[in-house]
Write a protein that holds these residues in place. Structure first.
Motif, PDB file in Angstrom:
ATOM      1  N   TYR A   1      -2.040  26.883  13.225  1.00 54.17           N
ATOM      2  CA  TYR A   1      -3.234  27.676  13.473  1.00 54.17           C
ATOM      3  C   TYR A   1      -4.201  27.472  12.316  1.00 54.17           C
TER       4      TYR A   1
ATOM      5  N   LYS B   1      -5.963  27.814  17.805  1.00 56.61           N
ATOM      6  CA  LYS B   1      -4.688  27.136  17.857  1.00 56.61           C
ATOM      7  C   LYS B   1      -4.820  25.719  17.320  1.00 56.61           C
TER       8      LYS B   1
ATOM      9  N   ALA C   1       1.002  25.488  18.314  1.00 57.95           N
ATOM     10  CA  ALA C   1       0.869  26.947  18.186  1.00 57.95           C
ATOM     11  C   ALA C   1       1.924  27.742  18.960  1.00 57.95           C
TER      12      ALA C   1
ATOM     13  N   SER D   1       2.176  33.315  15.919  1.00 58.42           N
ATOM     14  CA  SER D   1       0.959  34.116  16.021  1.00 58.42           C
ATOM     15  C   SER D   1       0.401  34.361  14.624  1.00 58.42           C
TER      16      SER D   1
END
Lengths: 114, 114
Positions: B47, B57, B61, B65
């Motif tokens: 990311y 992304k 990814a 998160s």
């Protein structure tokens, strides 16, 4: 899409010998090129960069690299290596326009033997 | 001294567990990045964020998160959906704007499965 290929996964050399680490790249648009060094369990340290201008770029620790647009290469050289140069070396590129996402080669492990 | 701090240096994850890797920078850089490093594959972008409260992304990814609530912080969560999380994770930051400046890297976090 862009890509970087480092032609040698491992390069063993004797101390005080010259070394060349080879890097080829592929891109349909203009790019900036870099060499980074990584010592064990550490992050990456910038050795040198090519942004524009002279195709021979000098970096830290006595390293230099030559940008060759016709051959799409950016090989790293050092005339005389030391034990302390033992590390992994990464060639990388980023697009001149847009987000500065780095695309890396697979890395070359340089081992210096006494 | 200005720089990038990644913590912890080593992290272990149990099956089904989410874990969060910390990345803090005091370089006043706008952009931050997360890379994953696997042996023989170089670094791959997970990311990136060019401004607070916005992120995109990268190439790999899935199973990860991020958030970017503060300029100096860009934590990465490895979720239970990431089936092969064992790797070395590197955070980087850079300025944005007309004059290109190379990315600075932290010293990494090594994640292993228990």
């Amino acid at each position: 899409a862009q890509s970087v290929t480092q032609l040698d996964s491992q390069v063993p050399v004797f101390e005080e010998a010259p070394v060349e680490l080879r890097c080829n790249y592929s891109s349909s648009v203009s790019v900036y090129l870099f060499w980074y060094v990584q010592y064990p369990n550490q992050g990456l340290q910038l050795l040198l960069k090519y942004l524009s201008g002279s195709t021979l770029v000098k970096g830290i620790n006595g390293f230099e690299a030559e940008f060759n647009k016709s051959q799409t290469s950016f090989h790293l050289r050092k005339p005389s290596v030391h034990i302390s140069d033992t590390a992994e070396y990464f060639c990388a590129l980023t697009l001149i326009q847009g987000a500065q996402k780095l695309v890396f080669g697979q890395g070359t492990r340089l081992t210096i033997n006494p | 001294d200005g720089g990038i701090t990644q913590s912890p240096k080593y992290l272990f994850r149990k099956e089904g567990q989410n874990v969060t890797l910390s990345c803090e920078q005091n370089l006043n850089h706008d952009a931050m990045y997360w890379y994953r490093q696997d042996p023989g594959q170089g670094l791959r972008l997970i990311y990136y964020s060019q401004i607070v409260n916005d992120f995109q992304k990268g190439d790999i990814a899935e199973g990860y998160s991020v958030s970017r609530e503060k300029k100096e912080s860009f934590p990465l969560t490895v979720t239970s959906a990431q089936k092969n999380p064992t790797a070395f994770y590197l955070c980087a930051s850079s300025t944005t704007g007309f004059s290109y400046q190379p990315q600075h890297f932290g010293d990494g976090t090594r994640l292993s499965i228990l």
